[in-house]
Design a protein around this motif. Structure first.
Motif, PDB file in Angstrom:
ATOM      1  N   VAL A 107       0.840  -1.205   0.000  1.00 58.34           N
ATOM      2  CA  VAL A 107       0.000   0.000   0.000  1.00 58.34           C
ATOM      3  C   VAL A 107       0.874   1.253   0.000  1.00 58.34           C
ATOM      4  N   TYR A 108       1.952   1.229   0.787  1.00 57.84           N
ATOM      5  CA  TYR A 108       2.854   2.382   0.881  1.00 57.84           C
ATOM      6  C   TYR A 108       3.421   2.780  -0.477  1.00 57.84           C
ATOM      7  N   LYS A 109       3.589   1.808  -1.358  1.00 61.96           N
ATOM      8  CA  LYS A 109       4.174   2.097  -2.673  1.00 61.96           C
ATOM      9  C   LYS A 109       3.295   3.040  -3.491  1.00 61.96           C
ATOM     10  N   HIS A 110       2.012   3.131  -3.140  1.00 55.70           N
ATOM     11  CA  HIS A 110       1.077   3.969  -3.903  1.00 55.70           C
ATOM     12  C   HIS A 110       0.794   5.302  -3.211  1.00 55.70           C
ATOM     13  N   LEU A 111       1.515   5.588  -2.121  1.00 56.39           N
ATOM     14  CA  LEU A 111       1.287   6.827  -1.372  1.00 56.39           C
ATOM     15  C   LEU A 111       2.418   7.827  -1.605  1.00 56.39           C
ATOM     16  N   THR A 112       2.129   9.095  -1.365  1.00 55.58           N
ATOM     17  CA  THR A 112       3.161  10.123  -1.445  1.00 55.58           C
ATOM     18  C   THR A 112       3.998  10.084  -0.164  1.00 55.58           C
ATOM     19  N   GLU A 113       5.142  10.756  -0.195  1.00 53.74           N
ATOM     20  CA  GLU A 113       6.002  10.799   0.990  1.00 53.74           C
ATOM     21  C   GLU A 113       5.270  11.436   2.169  1.00 53.74           C
ATOM     22  N   GLU A 114       4.506  12.488   1.902  1.00 55.29           N
ATOM     23  CA  GLU A 114       3.767  13.166   2.971  1.00 55.29           C
ATOM     24  C   GLU A 114       2.717  12.237   3.577  1.00 55.29           C
ATOM     25  N   GLU A 115       2.009  11.494   2.718  1.00 56.97           N
ATOM     26  CA  GLU A 115       0.987  10.562   3.201  1.00 56.97           C
ATOM     27  C   GLU A 115       1.614   9.451   4.032  1.00 56.97           C
ATOM     28  N   ILE A 116       2.763   8.951   3.564  1.00 56.76           N
ATOM     29  CA  ILE A 116       3.464   7.897   4.296  1.00 56.76           C
ATOM     30  C   ILE A 116       3.893   8.387   5.676  1.00 56.76           C
ATOM     31  N   GLU A 117       4.420   9.620   5.704  1.00 58.46           N
ATOM     32  CA  GLU A 117       4.883  10.193   6.973  1.00 58.46           C
ATOM     33  C   GLU A 117       3.726  10.337   7.970  1.00 58.46           C
ATOM     34  N   LYS A 118       2.602  10.885   7.511  1.00 57.26           N
ATOM     35  CA  LYS A 118       1.447  11.086   8.390  1.00 57.26           C
ATOM     36  C   LYS A 118       0.877   9.752   8.864  1.00 57.26           C
ATOM     37  N   LEU A 119       0.785   8.786   7.947  1.00 55.73           N
ATOM     38  CA  LEU A 119       0.203   7.495   8.287  1.00 55.73           C
ATOM     39  C   LEU A 119       1.099   6.712   9.240  1.00 55.73           C
TER      40      LEU A 119
END
Length: 336
Positions: free
Chosen positions: A28-40
């Protein structure tokens, strides 16, 4: 007894990923932006304990939204709503559609992505190039590639350039074009305010056209806007795409690329890329490469990226002179 506070969307996403496990979460992380990954990631780290009933509710919500999204893909929002109402009742169907449209907006021209490219071509071929570029930006890249290939050669480069330079478009304009196209295709569609176009969009389209069309468009762009043409070419084949080459082509690349560049390029490459490259070396050469990579130690990501860029440049040069073939859409890449 105090009422339990409702979970936010981020909290639900964090609990969902924890429930799905690390392997699925990594995908799932592969489809997220860096900002989204950081927040999640921050949200996941703050989760202390997951109530089993809460976990089941979130998994069920996710399942329902996934089903609804699948129904929308099949036949649009109206179709999804009808199916869900029959299965769950009007109120629950409305709740699911509401949650879905607030977080997973349906892109404009959704109906057109189910249409035959020939139908779309018949409608847009006489329109202004900016209108054509707008429609192609929202279609699947395979559809856009087919339509672009069939358009007159004298406007192909102009349309490709417009897609590459396109940023956000007024929702009113999108709505007008969408409604007209919808009437012509006798289908249904929805609208949103999403941004489309840009270099990644035109790269996807060009990767799907035949070699002749690609060359015609890039040659024209090199005259009109050399910097843009160069940026597009850089992104059309990335180092990881080496897995799409046949064994003969990979062996040719290995011979042409500097060993230092190849070692650096493979340093952070996927296991699939490493395997296919090593399989096309002699056993002794592969063992030597692997040993030298182990003793190389930490390297700067910038150096790796530059080495991969030089390697890709060699691949593109080999293709230009006909030494290797990079697979694309269309019939001129078929090897017999």
């Amino acid at each position: 007894m105090p009422k339990k506070q409702a979970l936010t969307g981020k909290q639900k996403a964090a609990i969902l990923l924890i429930s799905l496990g690390p392997d699925v979460s990594a995908q799932v992380y592969k489809h997220l932006t860096e900002e989204e990954i950081e927040k999640l990631t921050l949200e996941i780290s703050s989760v202390q304990k997951i109530d089993s009933r809460q976990k089941e509710e979130i998994l069920e919500q996710f399942h329902q939204i996934a089903l609804a999204q699948d129904y929308i893909t099949q036949g649009g929002v109206g179709y999804a709503k009808t199916v869900l109402e029959k299965a769950m009742g009007e109120q629950e169907a409305a709740n699911i559609i509401g949650r879905l449209t607030s977080s997973m907006q349906v892109r404009p021209f959704d109906f057109a992505r189910k249409a035959d490219p020939g139908q779309i071509l018949n409608f847009i071929q006489n329109e202004h190039p900016q209108t054509i570029a707008l429609v192609l930006s929202y279609l699947d890249s395979s559809q856009s590639a087919q339509v672009l290939s069939e358009l007159p050669q004298e406007i192909q480069a102009d349309i490709a350039k417009r897609i590459a330079l396109m940023e956000s478009t007024s929702p009113e304009i999108i709505s007008q074009v969408e409604q007209i196209l919808e009437r012509h295709l006798s289908s249904t569609g929805t609208q949103d305010y999403t941004q489309t176009g840009g270099i990644p969009a035109v790269v996807e389209v060009l990767n799907g056209v035949d070699r002749s069309t690609e060359r015609t468009i890039l040659d024209a762009l090199e005259i009109q806007d050399p910097d843009l043409a160069e940026e597009i070419k850089k992104r059309m084949f990335v180092f990881e795409d080496i897995v799409t080459l046949d064994n003969r082509a990979i062996q040719r690349v290995i011979r042409e690329v500097e060993n230092d560049d190849l070692r650096l390029s493979l340093k952070v490459a996927s296991e699939e890329v490493k395997e296919i490259v090593f399989n096309n070396m002699s056993q002794r050469m592969a063992e030597t490469f692997q040993e030298e990579m182990e003793f190389m130690g930490p390297v700067r990501l910038k150096d790796v990226e530059e080495a991969q860029t030089r390697t890709v440049a060699v691949i593109r040069q080999l293709e230009e002179v006909g030494e290797i073939v990079i697979a694309r859409g269309g019939g001129d890449d078929i090897i017999v």
